[in-house]
Design an enzyme around this catalytic site. Sequence first.
Site, PDB file in Angstrom:
ATOM      1  N   LYS A 120       0.817  -1.214   0.000  1.00  0.00           N
ATOM      2  CA  LYS A 120       0.000   0.000   0.000  1.00  0.00           C
ATOM      3  C   LYS A 120       0.858   1.275   0.000  1.00  0.00           C
ATOM      4  O   LYS A 120       0.413   2.320  -0.483  1.00  0.00           O
ATOM      5  CB  LYS A 120      -0.923   0.020   1.234  1.00  0.00           C
ATOM      6  CG  LYS A 120      -1.890  -1.162   1.321  1.00  0.00           C
ATOM      7  CD  LYS A 120      -2.849  -1.190   0.153  1.00  0.00           C
ATOM      8  CE  LYS A 120      -2.630  -2.348  -0.761  1.00  0.00           C
ATOM      9  NZ  LYS A 120      -3.545  -2.364  -1.926  1.00  0.00           N
ATOM     10  N   ARG A 133       4.210  14.730 -13.308  1.00  0.00           N
ATOM     11  CA  ARG A 133       3.822  14.903 -14.718  1.00  0.00           C
ATOM     12  C   ARG A 133       2.744  15.980 -14.873  1.00  0.00           C
ATOM     13  O   ARG A 133       2.245  16.198 -15.966  1.00  0.00           O
ATOM     14  CB  ARG A 133       3.314  13.569 -15.268  1.00  0.00           C
ATOM     15  CG  ARG A 133       4.375  12.473 -15.285  1.00  0.00           C
ATOM     16  CD  ARG A 133       3.756  11.107 -15.461  1.00  0.00           C
ATOM     17  NE  ARG A 133       3.141  10.984 -16.778  1.00  0.00           N
ATOM     18  CZ  ARG A 133       2.101  10.180 -17.033  1.00  0.00           C
ATOM     19  NH1 ARG A 133       1.535   9.478 -16.041  1.00  0.00           N
ATOM     20  NH2 ARG A 133       1.603  10.098 -18.244  1.00  0.00           N
ATOM     21  N   LYS A 135      -0.322  15.968 -13.931  1.00  0.00           N
ATOM     22  CA  LYS A 135      -1.625  15.417 -14.295  1.00  0.00           C
ATOM     23  C   LYS A 135      -2.577  15.647 -13.120  1.00  0.00           C
ATOM     24  O   LYS A 135      -3.124  14.709 -12.534  1.00  0.00           O
ATOM     25  CB  LYS A 135      -1.504  13.922 -14.593  1.00  0.00           C
ATOM     26  CG  LYS A 135      -0.520  13.581 -15.702  1.00  0.00           C
ATOM     27  CD  LYS A 135      -1.100  13.876 -17.057  1.00  0.00           C
ATOM     28  CE  LYS A 135      -0.185  13.400 -18.172  1.00  0.00           C
ATOM     29  NZ  LYS A 135      -0.751  13.666 -19.511  1.00  0.00           N
ATOM     30  N   HIS A 143      -9.045   9.126  -5.614  1.00  0.00           N
ATOM     31  CA  HIS A 143      -7.679   8.617  -5.701  1.00  0.00           C
ATOM     32  C   HIS A 143      -6.923   8.812  -4.390  1.00  0.00           C
ATOM     33  O   HIS A 143      -6.294   7.880  -3.867  1.00  0.00           O
ATOM     34  CB  HIS A 143      -6.955   9.330  -6.845  1.00  0.00           C
ATOM     35  CG  HIS A 143      -5.591   8.787  -7.121  1.00  0.00           C
ATOM     36  ND1 HIS A 143      -5.360   7.774  -8.029  1.00  0.00           N
ATOM     37  CD2 HIS A 143      -4.381   9.102  -6.593  1.00  0.00           C
ATOM     38  CE1 HIS A 143      -4.065   7.500  -8.045  1.00  0.00           C
ATOM     39  NE2 HIS A 143      -3.455   8.297  -7.190  1.00  0.00           N
ATOM     40  N   HIS A 146      -8.473   6.739  -1.472  1.00  0.00           N
ATOM     41  CA  HIS A 146      -8.198   5.316  -1.657  1.00  0.00           C
ATOM     42  C   HIS A 146      -6.775   4.974  -1.234  1.00  0.00           C
ATOM     43  O   HIS A 146      -6.542   4.036  -0.465  1.00  0.00           O
ATOM     44  CB  HIS A 146      -8.428   4.950  -3.122  1.00  0.00           C
ATOM     45  CG  HIS A 146      -8.185   3.506  -3.427  1.00  0.00           C
ATOM     46  ND1 HIS A 146      -8.935   2.500  -2.866  1.00  0.00           N
ATOM     47  CD2 HIS A 146      -7.275   2.896  -4.231  1.00  0.00           C
ATOM     48  CE1 HIS A 146      -8.498   1.325  -3.315  1.00  0.00           C
ATOM     49  NE2 HIS A 146      -7.492   1.543  -4.134  1.00  0.00           N
ATOM     50  N   TYR A 183      -2.305  -2.869 -17.424  1.00  0.00           N
ATOM     51  CA  TYR A 183      -2.893  -1.864 -18.309  1.00  0.00           C
ATOM     52  C   TYR A 183      -2.028  -0.603 -18.337  1.00  0.00           C
ATOM     53  O   TYR A 183      -1.715  -0.071 -19.404  1.00  0.00           O
ATOM     54  CB  TYR A 183      -4.308  -1.520 -17.850  1.00  0.00           C
ATOM     55  CG  TYR A 183      -4.920  -0.363 -18.610  1.00  0.00           C
ATOM     56  CD1 TYR A 183      -5.662  -0.568 -19.758  1.00  0.00           C
ATOM     57  CD2 TYR A 183      -4.716   0.956 -18.187  1.00  0.00           C
ATOM     58  CE1 TYR A 183      -6.200   0.485 -20.472  1.00  0.00           C
ATOM     59  CE2 TYR A 183      -5.246   2.025 -18.897  1.00  0.00           C
ATOM     60  CZ  TYR A 183      -5.982   1.790 -20.035  1.00  0.00           C
ATOM     61  OH  TYR A 183      -6.494   2.833 -20.738  1.00  0.00           O
ATOM     62  N   LYS A 200     -10.295   0.439 -20.838  1.00  0.00           N
ATOM     63  CA  LYS A 200      -9.968   1.093 -19.567  1.00  0.00           C
ATOM     64  C   LYS A 200     -11.159   1.160 -18.622  1.00  0.00           C
ATOM     65  O   LYS A 200     -11.033   0.913 -17.421  1.00  0.00           O
ATOM     66  CB  LYS A 200      -9.441   2.502 -19.820  1.00  0.00           C
ATOM     67  CG  LYS A 200      -9.082   3.243 -18.541  1.00  0.00           C
ATOM     68  CD  LYS A 200      -8.567   4.644 -18.823  1.00  0.00           C
ATOM     69  CE  LYS A 200      -8.225   5.366 -17.526  1.00  0.00           C
ATOM     70  NZ  LYS A 200      -7.735   6.739 -17.763  1.00  0.00           N
TER      71      LYS A 200
END
Length: 308
Positions: A120, A133, A135, A143, A146, A183, A200
Site C-alpha cells: 500500500k 507529470r 496530471k 484517488h 483510496h 494496463y 480502460k
Amino acid sequence: MVVILSAVQGFFDNYGDPRTKDWFLMSSPLPTLCICAAYVFTVKVAGPRLMANRKPMELRNVLIVYNLFQVLFSSWLFYELSISGWLTGRYNFRCEPVDYSNHPMTLRMVNICWWYYFSKFTEFMDTIFFVLRKKDRHISTLHVIHHGVMPMSVWFGVKFTPGGHSTFFGLLNTFVHIIMYAYYMLAALGPNVQKYLWWKKYLTSLQMIQFLAIMIHAFQLLFIDCNYPKAFVWWIGMHAVMFFFLFKEFYKQQYSKSSKQKVSNEKKMTANGVSQLPNGYSKQSDYYINGNGLSRPDLVHRATAGAH
C-alpha cells in the site's frame, strides 16, 4: 496526553497479535498514520506547489519499470495468498477464523499480510507520478482517499487479525492490481499500444465488482457464528461500501459525462461540415493520425491553432 497515548499503546500491546508485535512499523499505528498524512500533504499541497512553475517531467521509462514491478509484486502477493489458504482448500469462503498458531503455513499467511501492508506504500507512487507529470486532474478525491486510507486500514488487520477471513480482501485486490498495473504498463509504452487499450473503463467496473464481492463476503459473518471479530467485519465491509460508491461516482463522472462531452466537442470541431483538424489528419480514438503515424493530441492542438 501522555497518559492517553500510554493507554492506547498498552491496548495495542495487550490485544495485538504477539507474532507481529516487533515487526517493522507494527508496534504502533503512529508511524503509519504519519506516513499517510505526509502522503496527502505531498500530493495535495507540497507537490503541486513545487511543480507549479516547472515543466511536466517525461517519465515514460520510469513508468514502464514501475508498473512492471507492481505487476510482479501483485502477482507474488496473489500467489502467496492463494497458496497460504484461499485456493488450496485450507480456507473456507463462508467462515475462516484467524489462526494464531505458529504452524508454518499459518506464519506464511501472516508474513504475506505484512508484505501486503507494504504494497500500500508502494502504491503512493501512482499519485506522485501524477504530480511530477502535472496530471492534476487525475489526483481526485477518490484517488487520494483510496491510497491515503489503505495503509492505515491494513495496519489494523496485520496488528490484530493477520490471516483468516479478512485476507479475502487482499486476494481480490492483488488480482485486480495485476490487471490494472498491466494496463498502465501497456499505456506507458506509447500511442502505438494505447490505441488498443479501449477497455480502460472495464477496469473501474472490475474494481466495483471487487468491492461488491468483499461486501458480501464480509457481511455474511453478521449472520454466521464464525468466531471472527465483528468489529473487523464492519471495518472491512464498510470500507468496501465506501470504495464501491466512490468508484461508482467516478465511473459516472469519467465515462457517462466524458462521452457526452466528446460528442459535443466533435460536433464543434465539425461545425458547418468543415473539419478543424489540420490537412491530412483524422481522429481515431483519443489520438490523431497522419501519414507519419500517431501524434499526441496536444501537438495536434498546436497545429490546429496555427491553421486558424
